[in-house]
Design an enzyme around this catalytic site. Structure first.
Site, mmCIF file in Angstrom:
data_model
loop_
_atom_site.group_PDB
_atom_site.id
_atom_site.type_symbol
_atom_site.label_atom_id
_atom_site.label_comp_id
_atom_site.label_asym_id
_atom_site.label_seq_id
_atom_site.Cartn_x
_atom_site.Cartn_y
_atom_site.Cartn_z
ATOM 1 N N PHE A 91 -1.499 8.227 4.471
ATOM 2 C CA PHE A 91 -2.145 8.779 5.598
ATOM 3 C C PHE A 91 -3.524 9.476 5.049
ATOM 4 O O PHE A 91 -3.961 10.492 5.433
ATOM 5 C CB PHE A 91 -1.479 9.637 6.381
ATOM 6 C CG PHE A 91 -0.246 9.103 7.267
ATOM 7 C CD1 PHE A 91 -0.367 8.002 7.964
ATOM 8 C CD2 PHE A 91 0.827 9.764 7.575
ATOM 9 C CE1 PHE A 91 0.382 7.443 8.748
ATOM 10 C CE2 PHE A 91 1.916 9.564 8.227
ATOM 11 C CZ PHE A 91 1.667 8.038 9.068
ATOM 12 N N ASN B 168 5.063 6.045 3.342
ATOM 13 C CA ASN B 168 4.351 6.637 2.268
ATOM 14 C C ASN B 168 4.022 7.968 2.503
ATOM 15 O O ASN B 168 3.011 8.550 1.661
ATOM 16 C CB ASN B 168 2.874 5.824 2.367
ATOM 17 C CG ASN B 168 3.093 4.403 1.969
ATOM 18 O OD1 ASN B 168 3.676 3.993 0.934
ATOM 19 N ND2 ASN B 168 2.484 3.593 2.692
ATOM 20 N N ASN C 107 6.285 -1.508 11.029
ATOM 21 C CA ASN C 107 5.551 -1.079 10.351
ATOM 22 C C ASN C 107 5.732 -1.919 9.019
ATOM 23 O O ASN C 107 6.238 -2.805 8.959
ATOM 24 C CB ASN C 107 5.844 0.465 9.930
ATOM 25 C CG ASN C 107 4.833 1.388 9.586
ATOM 26 O OD1 ASN C 107 3.988 0.999 8.679
ATOM 27 N ND2 ASN C 107 4.605 2.511 10.206
ATOM 28 N N ASN D 90 0.691 -1.187 -0.004
ATOM 29 C CA ASN D 90 0.140 0.070 -0.289
ATOM 30 C C ASN D 90 0.900 1.453 -0.129
ATOM 31 O O ASN D 90 1.837 1.373 0.499
ATOM 32 C CB ASN D 90 -0.889 0.064 1.304
ATOM 33 C CG ASN D 90 -0.426 0.576 2.256
ATOM 34 O OD1 ASN D 90 -0.378 1.958 2.611
ATOM 35 N ND2 ASN D 90 0.299 -0.064 3.298
#
Length: 352
Positions: A120, A183, A243, A116
């Protein structure tokens, strides 16, 4: 054949993010209805052997939902009804933001993974805080995962984190500083000691407690050691390991393996467990284990490596709504097999 075995091929015909949205909408529809009570009766495993005490919270079982699944705190209650022992909402940012352009979420079916690059996407701290203040929250711990708004310069990141914290501070049971998502451009630079210390001390001065930090599986060992030293020096309450990862193991087979973003699921399972063990050997605070948890055996390995509780997201996508129940029932069998009276006795059992 289980019900989700029938439904999953249909969902997997949809783009990944749309399928997730469909599931999210269904859960939101039943939340607060009699159906939710039926889900609780079917999926929840109540057994005192599963209870874990960590960073001042009592977890009825060690299996939680990782941040990213309920970004906007819309379905924490029904997730608890599916048998999860805690729910982490977010990542919450000070500013509402749409995230990165679509498509931005990809299945790696052959590898049982997800990539992905969501970025956020969330409703923003004001709206999420207001929602948490007005809705019924579940009787399990609810954590708030806080990230940095994309437009905020790294030099003033602590102000951004503080703003979000202040909006959710009265409604969450613990708080997570997320500086490890791949990201948001530049975010991982906040993992260096100076930047991380500035953010953490700002939140501590504001009263953030329990306060945890979420680490990247891609950090080199010296950087992980620096971060863990800071956990000790500042007296943080816990660590989340890990993460998603930007690394791509050679074993990946899916055609989506070259997509940019954070890799989760089975492909990072081993690395995440190694990092849990590394952290558990160096800090005396509870660790939340994340990364590639699909079965009771997966969760148990992380617990024996030093995790007090675990979280999952990708496993939910591949295994469906029964995953918390299945893992918790399996954990009870593993405890019986190994002669433990509780999950807490198994924590760190494989450490030297």
């Amino acid at each position: 054949m289980k019900g989700y075995d029938v439904v999953r091929p249909l969902l997997f015909q949809l783009p990944t993010e749309r399928a997730h949205g469909t599931g999210h909408t269904l859960l939101k529809t039943v939340q607060g209805t009699p159906v939710e009570r039926l889900l609780e009766l079917y999926y929840r495993v109540d057994d005192p052997r599963l209870t874990v005490e960590a960073f001042g919270q009592s977890f009825p079982n060690p299996v939680g939902v990782a941040a990213g699944f309920d970004k906007n705190a819309e379905i924490p209650h029904v997730l608890a009804s599916l048998g999860f022992g805690h729910v982490e909402i977010g990542g919450v940012t000070a500013e509402a933001q749409p995230g990165n352009p679509k498509p931005r979420m990809f299945r790696l079916r052959e590898d049982e993974g997800i990539i992905n690059r969501m970025g956020f996407n969330n409703h923003g701290a004001d709206r999420i805080g207001a929602r948490m203040a007005t809705q019924s929250l579940p009787d399990v711990p609810v954590g708030a995962n806080i990230g940095k708004s994309k437009s905020t310069p790294l030099e003033t990141a602590e102000e951004d984190y503080l703003y979000s914290y202040e909006r959710v501070s009265s409604h969450a049971d613990y708080f997570v500083v997320n500086v490890s998502s791949p990201n948001t451009p530049g975010l991982r630079e906040l993992q260096n000691r100076e930047n991380l210390e500035r953010i953490l001390t700002t939140l501590q001065d504001a009263g953030a407690s329990p306060l945890l930090v979420k680490l990247s599986p891609d950090l080199p060992e010296p950087a992980v050691t620096d971060a863990l030293d800071l956990v000790i020096e500042l007296g943080l309450d816990g660590v989340i390991a890990t993460n998603t990862s930007t690394e791509r193991p050679d074993s990946l087979r899916s055609e989506n393996r070259r997509e940019e973003g954070g890799l989760s699921g089975i492909p990072i399972q081993g690395r995440a467990t190694e990092m849990i063990r590394f952290a558990a050997e160096r800090v005396d605070v509870p660790i939340v284990g994340v990364g590639g948890i699909f079965t009771a055996e997966d969760a148990y390995r992380k617990i024996r490596a030093g995790a007090h509780v675990v979280q999952l997201y990708t496993g939910f996508i591949y295994r469906g709504p029964s995953i918390a129940r299945d893992i918790n029932e399996g954990l009870l069998e593993l405890l019986d097999r190994d002669g433990y009276d509780s999950i807490e006795e198994a924590i760190g059992a494989d450490l030297q």
